[in-house]
Design a protein around this motif. Structure first.
Motif, PDB file in Angstrom:
ATOM      1  N   ASP A   1      18.067   2.690  -8.423  1.00 46.35           N
ATOM      2  CA  ASP A   1      17.397   3.637  -9.334  1.00 46.35           C
ATOM      3  C   ASP A   1      16.749   4.678  -8.543  1.00 46.35           C
ATOM      4  O   ASP A   1      16.904   5.958  -8.972  1.00 46.35           O
ATOM      5  CB  ASP A   1      16.591   3.038 -10.377  1.00 46.35           C
ATOM      6  CG  ASP A   1      17.276   2.371 -11.602  1.00 46.35           C
ATOM      7  OD1 ASP A   1      18.652   2.430 -11.482  1.00 46.35           O
ATOM      8  OD2 ASP A   1      16.902   1.469 -11.976  1.00 46.35           O
ATOM      9  N   TYR A   2      15.645   4.534  -7.848  1.00 45.39           N
ATOM     10  CA  TYR A   2      14.942   5.567  -6.968  1.00 45.39           C
ATOM     11  C   TYR A   2      15.997   6.249  -6.181  1.00 45.39           C
ATOM     12  O   TYR A   2      15.815   7.518  -6.009  1.00 45.39           O
ATOM     13  CB  TYR A   2      13.920   4.984  -6.104  1.00 45.39           C
ATOM     14  CG  TYR A   2      12.743   4.334  -6.960  1.00 45.39           C
ATOM     15  CD1 TYR A   2      12.153   5.096  -7.721  1.00 45.39           C
ATOM     16  CD2 TYR A   2      12.306   2.886  -7.240  1.00 45.39           C
ATOM     17  CE1 TYR A   2      10.912   4.863  -8.494  1.00 45.39           C
ATOM     18  CE2 TYR A   2      11.207   2.629  -8.021  1.00 45.39           C
ATOM     19  CZ  TYR A   2      10.559   3.411  -8.504  1.00 45.39           C
ATOM     20  OH  TYR A   2       9.347   2.934  -9.406  1.00 45.39           O
TER      21      TYR A   2
ATOM     22  N   LEU B   1       0.799  -1.292   0.149  1.00 41.12           N
ATOM     23  CA  LEU B   1       0.049   0.053   0.055  1.00 41.12           C
ATOM     24  C   LEU B   1       0.947   1.343  -0.154  1.00 41.12           C
ATOM     25  O   LEU B   1       0.618   2.382  -0.595  1.00 41.12           O
ATOM     26  CB  LEU B   1      -0.976  -0.020   1.173  1.00 41.12           C
ATOM     27  CG  LEU B   1      -2.060  -0.968   1.327  1.00 41.12           C
ATOM     28  CD1 LEU B   1      -2.840  -1.057   2.466  1.00 41.12           C
ATOM     29  CD2 LEU B   1      -2.926  -0.761   0.099  1.00 41.12           C
ATOM     30  N   ALA B   2       1.807   1.298   0.851  1.00 41.18           N
ATOM     31  CA  ALA B   2       2.941   2.400   0.778  1.00 41.18           C
ATOM     32  C   ALA B   2       3.517   2.417  -0.780  1.00 41.18           C
ATOM     33  O   ALA B   2       3.535   3.705  -1.132  1.00 41.18           O
ATOM     34  CB  ALA B   2       3.935   1.935   1.805  1.00 41.18           C
ATOM     35  N   GLU B   3       3.986   1.436  -1.183  1.00 35.24           N
ATOM     36  CA  GLU B   3       4.566   1.648  -2.390  1.00 35.24           C
ATOM     37  C   GLU B   3       3.578   2.388  -3.432  1.00 35.24           C
ATOM     38  O   GLU B   3       3.875   3.093  -4.420  1.00 35.24           O
ATOM     39  CB  GLU B   3       5.004   0.255  -3.047  1.00 35.24           C
ATOM     40  CG  GLU B   3       5.557   0.281  -4.443  1.00 35.24           C
ATOM     41  CD  GLU B   3       5.816  -1.031  -5.061  1.00 35.24           C
ATOM     42  OE1 GLU B   3       6.120  -1.247  -6.126  1.00 35.24           O
ATOM     43  OE2 GLU B   3       5.886  -2.028  -4.145  1.00 35.24           O
ATOM     44  N   ALA B   4       2.341   1.927  -3.432  1.00 36.92           N
ATOM     45  CA  ALA B   4       1.202   2.573  -4.340  1.00 36.92           C
ATOM     46  C   ALA B   4       1.219   3.915  -3.951  1.00 36.92           C
ATOM     47  O   ALA B   4       0.851   4.888  -4.983  1.00 36.92           O
ATOM     48  CB  ALA B   4       0.068   1.755  -4.032  1.00 36.92           C
ATOM     49  N   GLU B   5       1.126   4.084  -3.031  1.00 35.32           N
ATOM     50  CA  GLU B   5       1.099   5.828  -2.568  1.00 35.32           C
ATOM     51  C   GLU B   5       2.124   6.500  -2.875  1.00 35.32           C
ATOM     52  O   GLU B   5       2.095   7.771  -3.581  1.00 35.32           O
ATOM     53  CB  GLU B   5       0.775   5.998  -0.876  1.00 35.32           C
ATOM     54  CG  GLU B   5      -0.661   5.400  -0.470  1.00 35.32           C
ATOM     55  CD  GLU B   5      -1.745   6.186  -1.220  1.00 35.32           C
ATOM     56  OE1 GLU B   5      -1.634   7.308  -1.813  1.00 35.32           O
ATOM     57  OE2 GLU B   5      -2.648   5.249  -1.656  1.00 35.32           O
ATOM     58  N   PHE B   6       3.354   6.104  -2.703  1.00 31.59           N
ATOM     59  CA  PHE B   6       4.636   6.686  -3.213  1.00 31.59           C
ATOM     60  C   PHE B   6       4.860   6.911  -4.649  1.00 31.59           C
ATOM     61  O   PHE B   6       5.261   8.029  -5.061  1.00 31.59           O
ATOM     62  CB  PHE B   6       5.934   6.082  -2.510  1.00 31.59           C
ATOM     63  CG  PHE B   6       5.971   6.102  -1.027  1.00 31.59           C
ATOM     64  CD1 PHE B   6       5.815   7.270  -0.200  1.00 31.59           C
ATOM     65  CD2 PHE B   6       6.394   5.190  -0.187  1.00 31.59           C
ATOM     66  CE1 PHE B   6       5.774   7.623   1.040  1.00 31.59           C
ATOM     67  CE2 PHE B   6       6.337   5.242   0.995  1.00 31.59           C
ATOM     68  CZ  PHE B   6       6.188   6.311   1.554  1.00 31.59           C
TER      69      PHE B   6
ATOM     70  N   LEU C   1      10.270   4.798  -1.721  1.00 32.26           N
ATOM     71  CA  LEU C   1      10.459   3.656  -2.707  1.00 32.26           C
ATOM     72  C   LEU C   1      11.481   3.249  -2.902  1.00 32.26           C
ATOM     73  O   LEU C   1      11.695   1.721  -2.941  1.00 32.26           O
ATOM     74  CB  LEU C   1       9.960   4.405  -4.300  1.00 32.26           C
ATOM     75  CG  LEU C   1       8.566   4.785  -4.419  1.00 32.26           C
ATOM     76  CD1 LEU C   1       8.431   5.532  -5.798  1.00 32.26           C
ATOM     77  CD2 LEU C   1       7.772   3.566  -4.595  1.00 32.26           C
ATOM     78  N   GLY C   2      12.728   3.598  -2.937  1.00 32.11           N
ATOM     79  CA  GLY C   2      14.065   3.161  -2.938  1.00 32.11           C
ATOM     80  C   GLY C   2      14.210   2.046  -1.576  1.00 32.11           C
ATOM     81  O   GLY C   2      14.355   0.990  -1.637  1.00 32.11           O
TER      82      GLY C   2
ATOM     83  N   ASP D   1      14.599  -6.756  -1.578  1.00 30.08           N
ATOM     84  CA  ASP D   1      15.776  -7.172  -1.948  1.00 30.08           C
ATOM     85  C   ASP D   1      16.035  -6.989  -3.717  1.00 30.08           C
ATOM     86  O   ASP D   1      16.630  -7.675  -4.263  1.00 30.08           O
ATOM     87  CB  ASP D   1      16.017  -8.896  -1.847  1.00 30.08           C
ATOM     88  CG  ASP D   1      17.580  -8.926  -1.924  1.00 30.08           C
ATOM     89  OD1 ASP D   1      18.379  -8.285  -1.528  1.00 30.08           O
ATOM     90  OD2 ASP D   1      17.804 -10.268  -1.981  1.00 30.08           O
ATOM     91  N   LEU D   2      15.329  -6.002  -4.258  1.00 33.57           N
ATOM     92  CA  LEU D   2      15.055  -5.611  -5.619  1.00 33.57           C
ATOM     93  C   LEU D   2      16.423  -4.471  -5.707  1.00 33.57           C
ATOM     94  O   LEU D   2      15.971  -3.405  -5.716  1.00 33.57           O
ATOM     95  CB  LEU D   2      13.831  -5.392  -6.360  1.00 33.57           C
ATOM     96  CG  LEU D   2      12.813  -6.199  -6.331  1.00 33.57           C
ATOM     97  CD1 LEU D   2      11.606  -5.926  -6.269  1.00 33.57           C
ATOM     98  CD2 LEU D   2      13.262  -7.470  -6.995  1.00 33.57           C
ATOM     99  N   LEU D   3      17.495  -4.842  -5.720  1.00 36.61           N
ATOM    100  CA  LEU D   3      18.770  -4.017  -5.517  1.00 36.61           C
ATOM    101  C   LEU D   3      18.869  -2.951  -6.676  1.00 36.61           C
ATOM    102  O   LEU D   3      19.102  -1.963  -6.482  1.00 36.61           O
ATOM    103  CB  LEU D   3      20.006  -4.730  -5.404  1.00 36.61           C
ATOM    104  CG  LEU D   3      19.978  -5.691  -4.242  1.00 36.61           C
ATOM    105  CD1 LEU D   3      21.321  -6.218  -4.180  1.00 36.61           C
ATOM    106  CD2 LEU D   3      19.615  -4.943  -2.845  1.00 36.61           C
TER     107      LEU D   3
END
Length: 271
Positions: free
Chosen positions: A112-113, A75-80, A97-98, A105-107
């Motif tokens: 990038d973010y 939910l946090a990711e969607a808002e950011f 987001l980063g 673990d999506l480095l």
């Protein structure tokens, strides 16, 4: 602490929200709730306020933070993501987001973010440290094993540091060059004309130092030059020049963090 927060909220409510239920002060009040442990109340207030003010970036950012507090990362990711869609210069939107992608673990996505956040505020030391952690994790994942030549300790340590820097994604070669253009030490992945690069870097750096001095613009410490499909990153290393050659697609923010780390190590080695 909760009692003090509630008193403050009542005070603000009486001044703003009672007279104007649609006021943007809901974001400030929600942040008070969040900071004092009343996360559910903060989420409820943000959701209510955003119904009338869906494009209010600050309110959406606080809602995202509240979801992080509850460990509701999706939910946090969607808002950011909505935050950076509405404000492409939201340092905090990219930063959070980063951090969420780092948790997953999506480095590469995390880097990038965080680089975008660092581009907005290059002095954020916390982000720089987080990027260093990501670099270390990337190297661990790649299972990098260094094969060091049997040379004296100082040269070995210099080689090791250049090799670490050369393992950065997008980097083709790393060199230490004298102000006269002599390549003192180097590590490369492909066919690189070291002598030509050494002469070019020394010329560029000397010219920039002289021009900066004449214009009284202070000291000249580093430069990035884009050439064809690649780039050259040059930075001062005592009386020497640490030089990194990379592809044009190399992430500058991540590279800057890695170069800074390498300079710190090399300065200690060369003392």
């Amino acid at each position: 602490m909760k009692k003090l927060a509630q008193d403050k909220i009542r005070e603000l409510l009486s001044k703003e929200m009672v007279s104007d239920p649609g006021s943007l002060v809901f974001a400030e009040l929600a942040d008070y709730y969040r900071e004092n442990g009343m996360v559910d109340e903060a989420i409820e207030m943000c959701l209510s306020g955003l119904k009338d003010h869906s494009d209010f970036v600050v309110g959406r950012l606080i809602l995202g933070k509240a979801y992080v507090d509850k460990k509701e990362y999706e939910l946090a990711e969607a808002e950011f993501k909505k935050v950076i869609e509405q404000d492409m210069n939201s340092k905090d939107g990219y930063k959070y987001l980063g951090e969420i992608y780092l948790r997953k673990d999506l480095l590469e996505e995390a880097a990038d973010y965080l680089e975008k956040s660092l581009d907005i505020d290059p002095n954020d030391e916390e982000i720089k440290k987080t990027l260093e952690v990501i670099v270390d994790k990337m190297k661990q994942k790649a299972g990098i094993e260094e094969e060091l030549p049997l040379v004296p300790e100082t040269e070995t340590n210099i080689y090791r540091t250049l090799q670490e820097l050369n393992d950065t994604q997008g980097v083709i070669a790393t060199m230490i060059i004298s102000d006269g253009g002599l390549v003192v030490s180097e590590v490369e992945k492909g066919n690189v004309d070291s002598e030509e690069i050494g002469a070019l870097v020394a010329t560029i750096f000397k010219s920039a130092v002289n021009s900066t001095s004449k214009l009284r613009l202070g000291s000249f410490d580093r430069a990035i030059v884009e050439i064809g499909n690649g780039l050259i990153y040059m930075t001062k290393l005592g009386d020497l020049i640490l030089t990194v050659m990379g592809k044009r697609t190399t992430r500058i923010g991540l590279l800057s963090v890695c170069v800074k780390k390498a300079v710190e190590k090399l300065e200690k080695i060369l003392k």
